[in-house]
Write a protein that holds these residues in place. Sequence first.
Motif, PDB file in Angstrom:
ATOM      1  N   VAL A 174       0.909  -1.056  -0.005  1.00 18.91           N
ATOM      2  CA  VAL A 174      -0.094   0.109   0.117  1.00 18.91           C
ATOM      3  C   VAL A 174       0.914   1.117  -0.067  1.00 18.91           C
ATOM      4  N   ALA A 175       2.036   1.212   0.589  1.00 19.34           N
ATOM      5  CA  ALA A 175       2.959   2.419   0.636  1.00 19.34           C
ATOM      6  C   ALA A 175       3.537   2.745  -0.755  1.00 19.34           C
ATOM      7  N   THR A 176       3.473   1.593  -1.700  1.00 17.93           N
ATOM      8  CA  THR A 176       3.910   2.141  -3.150  1.00 17.93           C
ATOM      9  C   THR A 176       2.874   2.612  -3.909  1.00 17.93           C
ATOM     10  N   LEU A 177       1.374   2.598  -3.525  1.00 21.28           N
ATOM     11  CA  LEU A 177       0.347   3.082  -4.182  1.00 21.28           C
ATOM     12  C   LEU A 177       0.396   4.525  -4.134  1.00 21.28           C
ATOM     13  N   PRO A 178      -0.248   5.097  -5.159  1.00 24.81           N
ATOM     14  CA  PRO A 178      -0.434   6.723  -5.181  1.00 24.81           C
ATOM     15  C   PRO A 178      -1.524   6.895  -4.097  1.00 24.81           C
ATOM     16  N   PRO A 179      -1.569   8.194  -3.535  1.00 27.90           N
ATOM     17  CA  PRO A 179      -2.665   8.446  -2.795  1.00 27.90           C
ATOM     18  C   PRO A 179      -3.993   8.341  -3.280  1.00 27.90           C
ATOM     19  N   GLU A 180      -4.159   8.543  -4.516  1.00 31.26           N
ATOM     20  CA  GLU A 180      -5.532   8.548  -5.223  1.00 31.26           C
ATOM     21  C   GLU A 180      -6.103   7.043  -5.262  1.00 31.26           C
ATOM     22  N   ILE A 181      -5.154   6.209  -5.595  1.00 34.24           N
ATOM     23  CA  ILE A 181      -5.567   4.833  -5.571  1.00 34.24           C
ATOM     24  C   ILE A 181      -5.969   4.368  -4.021  1.00 34.24           C
ATOM     25  N   VAL A 182      -5.166   4.893  -3.185  1.00 39.18           N
ATOM     26  CA  VAL A 182      -5.509   4.327  -1.581  1.00 39.18           C
ATOM     27  C   VAL A 182      -6.861   5.008  -1.268  1.00 39.18           C
ATOM     28  N   GLN A 183      -7.117   6.189  -1.753  1.00 36.92           N
ATOM     29  CA  GLN A 183      -8.308   6.927  -1.163  1.00 36.92           C
ATOM     30  C   GLN A 183      -9.408   6.067  -2.134  1.00 36.92           C
ATOM     31  N   MET A 184      -9.341   5.672  -3.181  1.00 38.00           N
ATOM     32  CA  MET A 184     -10.080   4.886  -3.927  1.00 38.00           C
ATOM     33  C   MET A 184     -10.693   3.421  -3.435  1.00 38.00           C
ATOM     34  N   GLN A 185      -9.650   2.861  -2.664  1.00 35.77           N
ATOM     35  CA  GLN A 185      -9.781   1.685  -2.019  1.00 35.77           C
ATOM     36  C   GLN A 185     -10.531   2.085  -0.817  1.00 35.77           C
ATOM     37  N   HIS A 186     -10.320   3.341   0.205  1.00 40.23           N
ATOM     38  CA  HIS A 186     -10.952   3.519   0.997  1.00 40.23           C
ATOM     39  C   HIS A 186     -12.589   3.812   0.705  1.00 40.23           C
ATOM     40  N   ASP A 187     -12.760   4.771  -0.334  1.00 41.69           N
ATOM     41  CA  ASP A 187     -14.199   4.982  -0.610  1.00 41.69           C
ATOM     42  C   ASP A 187     -15.030   3.778  -1.024  1.00 41.69           C
ATOM     43  N   HIS A 188     -14.228   2.908  -1.709  1.00 43.31           N
ATOM     44  CA  HIS A 188     -14.731   1.518  -1.980  1.00 43.31           C
ATOM     45  C   HIS A 188     -15.361   0.576  -0.961  1.00 43.31           C
ATOM     46  N   TYR A 189     -14.289   0.563  -0.017  1.00 42.60           N
ATOM     47  CA  TYR A 189     -14.722  -0.547   1.252  1.00 42.60           C
ATOM     48  C   TYR A 189     -15.504   0.596   2.193  1.00 42.60           C
ATOM     49  N   LYS A 190     -15.433   1.704   2.339  1.00 40.33           N
ATOM     50  CA  LYS A 190     -16.382   2.341   3.327  1.00 40.33           C
ATOM     51  C   LYS A 190     -17.614   2.879   2.805  1.00 40.33           C
ATOM     52  N   HIS A 191     -17.717   3.405   1.660  1.00 33.87           N
ATOM     53  CA  HIS A 191     -18.696   3.917   1.219  1.00 33.87           C
ATOM     54  C   HIS A 191     -19.624   2.949   0.063  1.00 33.87           C
ATOM     55  N   ARG A 192     -18.783   1.941  -0.129  1.00 38.47           N
ATOM     56  CA  ARG A 192     -19.426   1.114  -1.285  1.00 38.47           C
ATOM     57  C   ARG A 192     -19.272   1.712  -2.803  1.00 38.47           C
ATOM     58  N   LYS A 193     -18.501   2.582  -2.829  1.00 41.04           N
ATOM     59  CA  LYS A 193     -18.550   3.238  -4.527  1.00 41.04           C
ATOM     60  C   LYS A 193     -17.907   2.128  -5.227  1.00 41.04           C
ATOM     61  N   PRO A 194     -18.457   1.841  -6.447  1.00 42.52           N
ATOM     62  CA  PRO A 194     -17.837   0.490  -7.285  1.00 42.52           C
ATOM     63  C   PRO A 194     -16.635   1.403  -7.771  1.00 42.52           C
ATOM     64  N   PHE A 195     -15.744   0.461  -8.286  1.00 47.16           N
ATOM     65  CA  PHE A 195     -14.478   0.851  -8.781  1.00 47.16           C
ATOM     66  C   PHE A 195     -14.404   1.312 -10.281  1.00 47.16           C
ATOM     67  N   GLY A 196     -15.594   0.757 -10.857  1.00 42.04           N
ATOM     68  CA  GLY A 196     -16.146   1.268 -12.184  1.00 42.04           C
ATOM     69  C   GLY A 196     -16.050   2.737 -12.382  1.00 42.04           C
ATOM     70  N   GLU A 197     -16.489   3.675 -11.110  1.00 45.47           N
ATOM     71  CA  GLU A 197     -16.307   5.028 -11.190  1.00 45.47           C
ATOM     72  C   GLU A 197     -15.208   5.664 -11.310  1.00 45.47           C
ATOM     73  N   TYR A 198     -14.102   4.739 -11.062  1.00 45.44           N
ATOM     74  CA  TYR A 198     -12.629   5.596 -10.978  1.00 45.44           C
ATOM     75  C   TYR A 198     -11.988   5.132 -12.266  1.00 45.44           C
ATOM     76  N   TYR A 199     -12.494   4.085 -13.135  1.00 42.16           N
ATOM     77  CA  TYR A 199     -11.766   3.653 -14.270  1.00 42.16           C
ATOM     78  C   TYR A 199     -11.621   4.839 -15.260  1.00 42.16           C
ATOM     79  N   ASN A 200     -10.153   5.018 -15.491  1.00 39.51           N
ATOM     80  CA  ASN A 200      -9.905   5.862 -16.461  1.00 39.51           C
ATOM     81  C   ASN A 200      -9.971   7.437 -15.872  1.00 39.51           C
ATOM     82  N   ILE A 201     -10.180   7.503 -14.573  1.00 37.34           N
ATOM     83  CA  ILE A 201     -10.326   8.605 -14.055  1.00 37.34           C
ATOM     84  C   ILE A 201      -8.916   8.881 -13.112  1.00 37.34           C
ATOM     85  N   VAL A 202      -8.902   7.990 -12.104  1.00 40.72           N
ATOM     86  CA  VAL A 202      -8.049   7.904 -11.137  1.00 40.72           C
ATOM     87  C   VAL A 202      -6.866   7.191 -11.722  1.00 40.72           C
ATOM     88  N   ALA A 203      -7.046   6.256 -12.414  1.00 44.73           N
ATOM     89  CA  ALA A 203      -6.069   5.416 -13.248  1.00 44.73           C
ATOM     90  C   ALA A 203      -6.448   4.515 -14.432  1.00 44.73           C
TER      91      ALA A 203
END
Length: 118
Positions: free
Chosen positions: A53-82
Amino acid sequence: MNKREILSQYFTGCNGWTLENIEQLKRAGFNNRFAEENCNLWEEIHRILDPYVATLPPEIVQMQHDHYKHRKPFGEYYNIVAPTAVIQEVNNELNRLAKSIKLSERARGGKLIMMKQY
């Protein structure tokens, strides 16, 4: 506890088992085997997941947090965050790492006690 629960607890911080808390509990000593078992499990989880996780960009870590805490699908981040392939690769690696964690019999059978002062 399955790999999804491990990742969910890890990324949302709900577990309370930070490395600092683990060290404090170890210094204070354990009054039951379940506390020690939980401590050892979360120490292993941090030992395995933290370096990756330390090697990941902060945006990806935040995406993981949002996915697990707020149940946001990863599809919302495709080609936006990475790019989609990068997000899928990160998810595959996190799942592989979570699956590699050795769980005790008690942890395999159900949920562990989250953070509780012993």
